[in-house]
Design a protein around this motif. Structure first.
Motif, PDB file in Angstrom:
ATOM      1  N   HIS A 100     100.088   0.719  84.132  1.00 55.13           N
ATOM      2  CA  HIS A 100     100.987   0.287  83.227  1.00 55.13           C
ATOM      3  C   HIS A 100     100.569   0.803  81.891  1.00 55.13           C
ATOM      4  N   GLU A 101     101.377   0.970  80.910  1.00 54.81           N
ATOM      5  CA  GLU A 101     100.760   1.607  79.465  1.00 54.81           C
ATOM      6  C   GLU A 101      99.868   0.698  78.934  1.00 54.81           C
ATOM      7  N   ASN A 102      99.881  -0.634  79.286  1.00 53.35           N
ATOM      8  CA  ASN A 102      98.822  -1.753  78.699  1.00 53.35           C
ATOM      9  C   ASN A 102      97.555  -1.598  79.570  1.00 53.35           C
ATOM     10  N   GLY A 103      97.465  -0.524  80.392  1.00 52.35           N
ATOM     11  CA  GLY A 103      96.076  -0.376  80.993  1.00 52.35           C
ATOM     12  C   GLY A 103      96.083  -1.080  82.309  1.00 52.35           C
ATOM     13  N   THR A 104      96.657  -2.050  82.590  1.00 52.40           N
ATOM     14  CA  THR A 104      96.542  -3.057  83.710  1.00 52.40           C
ATOM     15  C   THR A 104      97.062  -2.420  85.081  1.00 52.40           C
ATOM     16  N   GLU A 105      96.752  -2.662  86.231  1.00 54.39           N
ATOM     17  CA  GLU A 105      97.114  -2.220  87.438  1.00 54.39           C
ATOM     18  C   GLU A 105      98.355  -2.768  87.842  1.00 54.39           C
ATOM     19  N   ALA A 106      99.180  -1.811  88.127  1.00 62.33           N
ATOM     20  CA  ALA A 106     100.638  -2.130  88.588  1.00 62.33           C
ATOM     21  C   ALA A 106     100.550  -2.856  89.845  1.00 62.33           C
ATOM     22  N   ALA A 107     100.478  -4.145  90.137  1.00 59.96           N
ATOM     23  CA  ALA A 107     100.340  -4.773  91.339  1.00 59.96           C
ATOM     24  C   ALA A 107     101.644  -4.813  92.087  1.00 59.96           C
ATOM     25  N   ALA A 108     101.685  -4.240  93.232  1.00 53.73           N
ATOM     26  CA  ALA A 108     102.833  -4.246  94.224  1.00 53.73           C
ATOM     27  C   ALA A 108     103.117  -5.783  94.647  1.00 53.73           C
ATOM     28  N   ALA A 109     104.341  -6.201  94.445  1.00 52.02           N
ATOM     29  CA  ALA A 109     104.781  -7.218  94.978  1.00 52.02           C
ATOM     30  C   ALA A 109     104.659  -7.433  96.391  1.00 52.02           C
ATOM     31  N   ARG A 110     104.528  -8.377  96.878  1.00 53.29           N
ATOM     32  CA  ARG A 110     104.507  -8.521  98.536  1.00 53.29           C
ATOM     33  C   ARG A 110     105.853  -9.091  98.869  1.00 53.29           C
ATOM     34  N   GLY A 111     106.657  -9.843  98.255  1.00 54.86           N
ATOM     35  CA  GLY A 111     107.807 -10.346  98.626  1.00 54.86           C
ATOM     36  C   GLY A 111     107.610 -11.779  98.810  1.00 54.86           C
ATOM     37  N   THR A 112     108.667 -12.593  98.509  1.00 54.47           N
ATOM     38  CA  THR A 112     108.555 -14.145  98.426  1.00 54.47           C
ATOM     39  C   THR A 112     108.311 -14.540 100.101  1.00 54.47           C
ATOM     40  N   GLY A 113     109.117 -14.090 100.740  1.00 53.77           N
ATOM     41  CA  GLY A 113     109.114 -14.467 102.240  1.00 53.77           C
ATOM     42  C   GLY A 113     107.817 -14.238 102.946  1.00 53.77           C
ATOM     43  N   ARG A 114     107.369 -12.757 102.792  1.00 51.14           N
ATOM     44  CA  ARG A 114     106.189 -12.500 103.251  1.00 51.14           C
ATOM     45  C   ARG A 114     104.879 -13.401 102.845  1.00 51.14           C
ATOM     46  N   SER A 115     104.915 -13.751 101.381  1.00 51.01           N
ATOM     47  CA  SER A 115     103.911 -14.628 101.010  1.00 51.01           C
ATOM     48  C   SER A 115     103.991 -15.887 101.513  1.00 51.01           C
ATOM     49  N   LEU A 116     105.273 -16.532 101.464  1.00 52.94           N
ATOM     50  CA  LEU A 116     105.431 -18.030 101.999  1.00 52.94           C
ATOM     51  C   LEU A 116     104.994 -17.901 103.542  1.00 52.94           C
ATOM     52  N   ARG A 117     105.368 -16.882 104.075  1.00 55.41           N
ATOM     53  CA  ARG A 117     104.766 -16.919 105.683  1.00 55.41           C
ATOM     54  C   ARG A 117     103.203 -16.726 105.882  1.00 55.41           C
ATOM     55  N   GLU A 118     102.836 -15.946 104.919  1.00 53.23           N
ATOM     56  CA  GLU A 118     101.406 -15.752 105.084  1.00 53.23           C
ATOM     57  C   GLU A 118     100.496 -17.197 104.587  1.00 53.23           C
TER      58      GLU A 118
END
Length: 213
Positions: A100-118
């Motif tokens: 991003h412009e602020n220099g931090t990495e653009a983290a790819a969202a995993r998806g709520t359902g996938r995270s809940l299942r994991e």
């Protein structure tokens, strides 16, 4: 005051807060997004709900009485945790994502359902959890009380503690996200968590395979 209940709450809090596979997957998902981290945390609590329900119903005793069934669950859980570790390691060695412009990495969202299942599967497939609950819960059931209501109360305490602790971890990681999501830090966290999960998965797989010989 119920001294046994207070003691159990302290022991259960230590069990829930102890770093392990649950903690690792919550941190990894929280690095993707706050929503994913909290969803994963709720999934972990859901897995604990399964284990406590098994202990209350007495089904956990079946896992102890039938070694083949227990080994099958060990293999399944170990394979899944190893898979998560390998996936994290693969992600760690990939090229850093655009920033991003602020220099931090653009983290790819995993998806709520996938995270809940994991989160749910990581906890629910932990083969040591039902044995732990089966051995722990009865120690805090007084002889003059009905076992079922008391065990239900103890199980509820464990789940509530998980619902407090793991979302708090997710929110803390998200709050530190500006630093943790920098390419170098994110890859380091991903690599360390992946290695930890992989080692744990191998350990869980090795146990039943060695025992079967």
């Amino acid at each position: 005051m119920d001294a046994q209940l207070v003691a159990f709450t302290g022991v259960a809090a230590g069990m829930v807060a102890m770093p392990g596979a649950d903690f690792t997957v919550v941190v990894r998902n929280a690095l993707a997004s706050r929503r994913d981290g909290v969803a994963c945390a709720v999934g972990v609590a859901g897995g604990l709900l399964v284990h406590t329900a098994l202990a209350v119903a007495g089904l956990a005793a079946l896992l102890v009485a039938v070694p083949a069934l227990f080994r099958a669950i060990q293999l399944l859980g170990g394979a899944y945790i190893l898979y998560l570790g390998c996936r994290a390691l693969r992600s760690a060695v990939r090229r850093p994502a655009p920033q991003h412009e602020n220099g931090t990495e653009a983290a790819a969202a995993r998806g709520t359902g996938r995270s809940l299942r994991e989160g749910f599967l990581t906890n629910a497939l932990n083969p040591k959890a039902p044995v732990l609950f089966l051995s722990l819960l009865p120690q805090f059931v007084p002889a003059d009380q009905q076992p079922l209501p008391r065990t239900l109360l103890l199980a509820t305490i464990v789940v509530v503690l998980a619902l407090l602790w793991f979302p708090a971890v997710a929110l803390l990681v998200d709050g530190l996200g500006g630093w943790l999501r920098r390419p170098g830090a994110a890859r380091a966290v991903e690599g360390v968590s992946g290695a930890a999960l992989a080692v744990l998965g191998v350990f869980l797989l090795a146990g039943p395979l060695v025992a079967a010989r």
